[in-house]
Motif scaffolding. Structure first.
Motif, short mmCIF file in Angstrom:
data_model
loop_
_atom_site.label_atom_id
_atom_site.label_comp_id
_atom_site.label_asym_id
_atom_site.label_seq_id
_atom_site.Cartn_x
_atom_site.Cartn_y
_atom_site.Cartn_z
N HIS A 146 0.96 -1.22 -0.15
CA HIS A 146 0.11 -0.04 0.00
C HIS A 146 0.80 1.28 0.13
O HIS A 146 0.52 2.16 -0.58
N LEU A 150 1.06 4.30 -2.96
CA LEU A 150 0.76 5.84 -2.61
C LEU A 150 2.07 6.52 -2.95
O LEU A 150 1.82 7.75 -3.63
N TYR A 154 0.65 9.18 -5.49
CA TYR A 154 0.52 10.56 -4.95
C TYR A 154 1.82 11.24 -4.74
O TYR A 154 1.84 12.78 -4.96
N SER A 178 -4.41 1.36 -4.31
CA SER A 178 -4.69 2.88 -3.97
C SER A 178 -5.92 3.22 -3.17
O SER A 178 -6.17 4.03 -2.09
N LEU A 182 -5.47 4.40 0.55
CA LEU A 182 -5.91 5.55 1.28
C LEU A 182 -6.94 5.31 2.69
O LEU A 182 -6.96 6.34 3.44
#
Length: 196
Positions: A146, A150, A154, A178, A182
């Motif tokens: 994860h 990210l 991002y 994603s 999040l």
């Protein structure tokens, strides 16, 4: 106390020079002899002692203070003056006082002006720093896969297709990771009191 450039106080009282604290056990009658001793020391040695202290300190005010403290010590310990050259003793005491003052100033932290306040972060900057640390902790708490997604999507600004190529996984997996990353990040931030 005696001050250079100012009138010395001449008094017939048994009190010590102004500003001098009388030690316990010293009788008022002894004060007259002590005051005469101090006046005699000042008259005989005050000028040269002041000149010496001024050369050592480079400051007239500090030199006066050194002379006063030296004469105060002579007044408190008249027995130290007997059997030795008086001027040498006074000069030694004055030099020791200057050395002690110098050491005391060096042992204290150096005082600084308002310039240091200009580099202190403002409250907003401190809050941002604390928040960024909390976000970094929350990111570290995520599962590695994860966190990787990210970071690619991002923080590095890659598209889903670019992130999939970089990570070597299908684009659909990048999208689902994603989404779950999040959600996990939001939960981790809530635990730290940062998410609304």
């Amino acid at each position: 106390m005696f001050r250079f450039g100012r009138e010395r106080r001449h008094s017939d009282s048994a009190e010590p020079p102004s500003g001098v604290v009388r030690e316990e056990g010293v009788s008022p009658a002894a004060g007259t002899a002590d005051e005469e001793l101090i006046r005699a020391l000042f008259d005989d040695h005050g000028g040269p002692l002041y000149g010496y202290a001024l050369r050592l300190t480079g400051d007239p005010g500090r030199a006066e203070d050194v002379v006063q403290e030296t004469l105060l010590r002579a007044w408190r310990h008249p027995d130290a003056l007997s059997g030795r050259p008086i001027r040498a003793w006074l000069f030694t005491v004055a030099r020791n006082l200057v050395v002690d003052q110098h050491r005391a100033r060096r042992s204290r932290p150096q005082e600084i002006g308002d310039e240091a306040l200009a580099v202190v972060p403002a409250d907003d900057e401190l809050e941002r720093a604390v928040e960024s640390w909390a976000v970094a902790e929350a990111l570290a708490a995520l599962r590695p896969e994860h966190r990787e997604v990210l970071m690619e999507v991002y923080y590095r600004g890659r598209s889903v297709k670019e992130a999939a190529q970089e990570l070597g996984i299908p684009a659909g997996t990048v999208k689902s990771r994603s989404y779950y990353a999040l959600r996990a990040l939001k939960l981790a931030l809530e635990e730290r009191g940062l998410a609304p």
